[in-house]
Design a protein around this motif. Sequence first.
Motif, PDB file in Angstrom:
ATOM      1  N   ALA A  51       0.844  -1.199   0.000  1.00 36.29           N
ATOM      2  CA  ALA A  51       0.000   0.000   0.000  1.00 36.29           C
ATOM      3  C   ALA A  51       0.873   1.241   0.000  1.00 36.29           C
ATOM      4  N   GLY A  52       0.703   2.082  -0.998  1.00 39.47           N
ATOM      5  CA  GLY A  52       1.499   3.295  -1.094  1.00 39.47           C
ATOM      6  C   GLY A  52       2.746   3.086  -1.935  1.00 39.47           C
ATOM      7  N   ALA A  53       3.408   4.186  -2.246  1.00 39.97           N
ATOM      8  CA  ALA A  53       4.547   4.148  -3.167  1.00 39.97           C
ATOM      9  C   ALA A  53       5.756   3.483  -2.531  1.00 39.97           C
ATOM     10  N   VAL A  54       6.312   2.519  -3.235  1.00 41.20           N
ATOM     11  CA  VAL A  54       7.535   1.828  -2.820  1.00 41.20           C
ATOM     12  C   VAL A  54       8.535   1.944  -3.961  1.00 41.20           C
ATOM     13  N   GLU A  55       9.753   2.317  -3.632  1.00 43.97           N
ATOM     14  CA  GLU A  55      10.766   2.534  -4.662  1.00 43.97           C
ATOM     15  C   GLU A  55      11.248   1.224  -5.264  1.00 43.97           C
ATOM     16  N   ALA A  56      11.723   1.316  -6.503  1.00 46.54           N
ATOM     17  CA  ALA A  56      12.226   0.127  -7.192  1.00 46.54           C
ATOM     18  C   ALA A  56      13.408  -0.497  -6.460  1.00 46.54           C
ATOM     19  N   SER A  57      14.132   0.310  -5.674  1.00 42.90           N
ATOM     20  CA  SER A  57      15.268  -0.224  -4.919  1.00 42.90           C
ATOM     21  C   SER A  57      14.835  -1.219  -3.843  1.00 42.90           C
ATOM     22  N   GLN A  58      13.532  -1.238  -3.514  1.00 42.82           N
ATOM     23  CA  GLN A  58      13.014  -2.159  -2.500  1.00 42.82           C
ATOM     24  C   GLN A  58      12.491  -3.459  -3.109  1.00 42.82           C
ATOM     25  N   LYS A  59      12.695  -3.635  -4.398  1.00 40.43           N
ATOM     26  CA  LYS A  59      12.143  -4.821  -5.073  1.00 40.43           C
ATOM     27  C   LYS A  59      12.637  -6.117  -4.439  1.00 40.43           C
ATOM     28  N   ARG A  60      13.936  -6.213  -4.175  1.00 37.35           N
ATOM     29  CA  ARG A  60      14.466  -7.454  -3.594  1.00 37.35           C
ATOM     30  C   ARG A  60      13.869  -7.718  -2.217  1.00 37.35           C
ATOM     31  N   MET A  61      13.708  -6.663  -1.410  1.00 39.91           N
ATOM     32  CA  MET A  61      13.111  -6.833  -0.095  1.00 39.91           C
ATOM     33  C   MET A  61      11.679  -7.351  -0.207  1.00 39.91           C
ATOM     34  N   LEU A  62      10.920  -6.814  -1.156  1.00 42.34           N
ATOM     35  CA  LEU A  62       9.547  -7.276  -1.349  1.00 42.34           C
ATOM     36  C   LEU A  62       9.515  -8.731  -1.803  1.00 42.34           C
ATOM     37  N   GLU A  63      10.446  -9.098  -2.659  1.00 41.55           N
ATOM     38  CA  GLU A  63      10.505 -10.489  -3.111  1.00 41.55           C
ATOM     39  C   GLU A  63      10.811 -11.430  -1.946  1.00 41.55           C
ATOM     40  N   ARG A  64      11.653 -11.009  -1.040  1.00 43.27           N
ATOM     41  CA  ARG A  64      11.961 -11.847   0.126  1.00 43.27           C
ATOM     42  C   ARG A  64      10.746 -11.981   1.034  1.00 43.27           C
ATOM     43  N   LEU A  65      10.001 -10.886   1.207  1.00 43.06           N
ATOM     44  CA  LEU A  65       8.778 -10.964   1.996  1.00 43.06           C
ATOM     45  C   LEU A  65       7.765 -11.890   1.319  1.00 43.06           C
ATOM     46  N   HIS A  66       7.626 -11.754   0.008  1.00 44.98           N
ATOM     47  CA  HIS A  66       6.703 -12.593  -0.745  1.00 44.98           C
ATOM     48  C   HIS A  66       7.045 -14.070  -0.573  1.00 44.98           C
ATOM     49  N   ALA A  67       8.330 -14.381  -0.554  1.00 44.56           N
ATOM     50  CA  ALA A  67       8.763 -15.772  -0.421  1.00 44.56           C
ATOM     51  C   ALA A  67       8.396 -16.362   0.944  1.00 44.56           C
ATOM     52  N   GLN A  68       8.173 -15.511   1.937  1.00 49.27           N
ATOM     53  CA  GLN A  68       7.851 -16.002   3.278  1.00 49.27           C
ATOM     54  C   GLN A  68       6.376 -16.345   3.440  1.00 49.27           C
ATOM     55  N   LEU A  69       5.521 -15.889   2.518  1.00 52.19           N
ATOM     56  CA  LEU A  69       4.117 -16.272   2.583  1.00 52.19           C
ATOM     57  C   LEU A  69       3.984 -17.729   2.151  1.00 52.19           C
ATOM     58  N   PRO A  70       3.302 -18.539   2.935  1.00 52.71           N
ATOM     59  CA  PRO A  70       3.104 -19.926   2.512  1.00 52.71           C
ATOM     60  C   PRO A  70       2.211 -19.992   1.278  1.00 52.71           C
ATOM     61  N   ASP A 106      -2.319 -18.102  -6.703  1.00 48.31           N
ATOM     62  CA  ASP A 106      -1.170 -18.889  -6.247  1.00 48.31           C
ATOM     63  C   ASP A 106       0.066 -18.366  -6.968  1.00 48.31           C
ATOM     64  N   ASP A 107       0.634 -17.284  -6.437  1.00 43.49           N
ATOM     65  CA  ASP A 107       1.822 -16.696  -7.042  1.00 43.49           C
ATOM     66  C   ASP A 107       3.011 -17.644  -6.941  1.00 43.49           C
ATOM     67  N   PRO A 108       3.799 -17.769  -7.985  1.00 38.66           N
ATOM     68  CA  PRO A 108       5.053 -18.528  -7.894  1.00 38.66           C
ATOM     69  C   PRO A 108       6.105 -17.715  -7.157  1.00 38.66           C
ATOM     70  N   ASP A 109       7.203 -18.369  -6.783  1.00 34.55           N
ATOM     71  CA  ASP A 109       8.311 -17.670  -6.153  1.00 34.55           C
ATOM     72  C   ASP A 109       8.851 -16.608  -7.108  1.00 34.55           C
ATOM     73  N   GLN A 110       9.254 -15.468  -6.556  1.00 37.21           N
ATOM     74  CA  GLN A 110       9.827 -14.401  -7.355  1.00 37.21           C
ATOM     75  C   GLN A 110      11.352 -14.490  -7.419  1.00 37.21           C
ATOM     76  N   ARG A 111      11.945 -15.243  -6.489  1.00 38.39           N
ATOM     77  CA  ARG A 111      13.402 -15.401  -6.458  1.00 38.39           C
ATOM     78  C   ARG A 111      13.732 -16.867  -6.203  1.00 38.39           C
ATOM     79  N   PRO A 112      14.926 -17.326  -6.590  1.00 40.51           N
ATOM     80  CA  PRO A 112      15.320 -18.713  -6.302  1.00 40.51           C
ATOM     81  C   PRO A 112      15.332 -18.972  -4.796  1.00 40.51           C
ATOM     82  N   ASP A 113      14.972 -20.184  -4.415  1.00 35.94           N
ATOM     83  CA  ASP A 113      14.922 -20.556  -3.006  1.00 35.94           C
ATOM     84  C   ASP A 113      16.322 -20.932  -2.520  1.00 35.94           C
TER      85      ASP A 113
END
Length: 290
Positions: A51-70, A106-113
């Motif tokens: 929610a709200g503007a997130v910079e492109a530099s935070q993409k990796r952080m968001l991908e790591r958070l996404h990977a933690q969702l079961p 059912d989103d796939p992983d965004q980064r390698p595990d």
Amino acid sequence: MRLLSALSRGAEIPIFPVVGARGLALVEALRRLPGLQLVASPRHARVLLVAGAVEASQKRMLERLHAQLPSPRGTVWWQAERLFARGEQVAGDDPLPAICKAAMADDPDQRPDVPPHPWQGIGPHGQGGQGMMGGTPYGRPMAMTADDIRDGLALDAYKARFGPFLPMLPPGLVLDMTLQGDVITSAEVASAPFHQGPEGDAPTLCAARMLQLMGITPRAARARGALIALPKGLGMRRRLAAWLRCGEVSETPEPLPDVLPGLEWAEAVLWLASYPPSRLRAACMEKAAA
């Protein structure tokens, strides 16, 4: 249809909110909607809500958070630019249809595990720097003993970076801290909190955030002695009392590196939340410019 049927029976969609610039008021408004549950850990969520503007530099952080969702899991970008391919995008004020749709995705992983950093242990077996201590396995420095700042006893001191999407910290704030147990021994601001606009300073929102961190609902605040439950000193009681009266708080926080050392983690979290987001951001920006 199965999800809508579950909602009609009282089930809730667990959501982990990632708050970007001007996203704090948006997320707080969701707490009042039936059928949704905002959770404090991505491990307990079904939907990742940005929610709200997130910079492109935070993409990796968001991908790591996404990977933690079961799995299965979904993503919603609410008034936010989509930083990876998957997810529902919402430009208006009503994200509920997109959240319901994402809850069935059912989103796939965004980064390698794989670990985010390579093994960097020191010694013949990679066990550390001094005996079984020290070194930086997988990019995380192991704790080394140091004198406690309160009584001089030798305790493990752990250095780490906290933020920018840690739910108990102001959104966007990044702190480099050293802790011994739950006591902060040093703190430096690596990144200031995100801009939240005037709506982020609304007294009701600020009070609700403090009460939420204390595990108290706004309706029960006075009955359960919210002010008494706060630690003495540092003005936290005074600022929360003003917000509960729908008054403004115009105080500016002292520099974080001066205040946070010596506080326990819970005290530090409440102290940070006891200032309007704009005031805390300004103080952090002044430190960065100095």
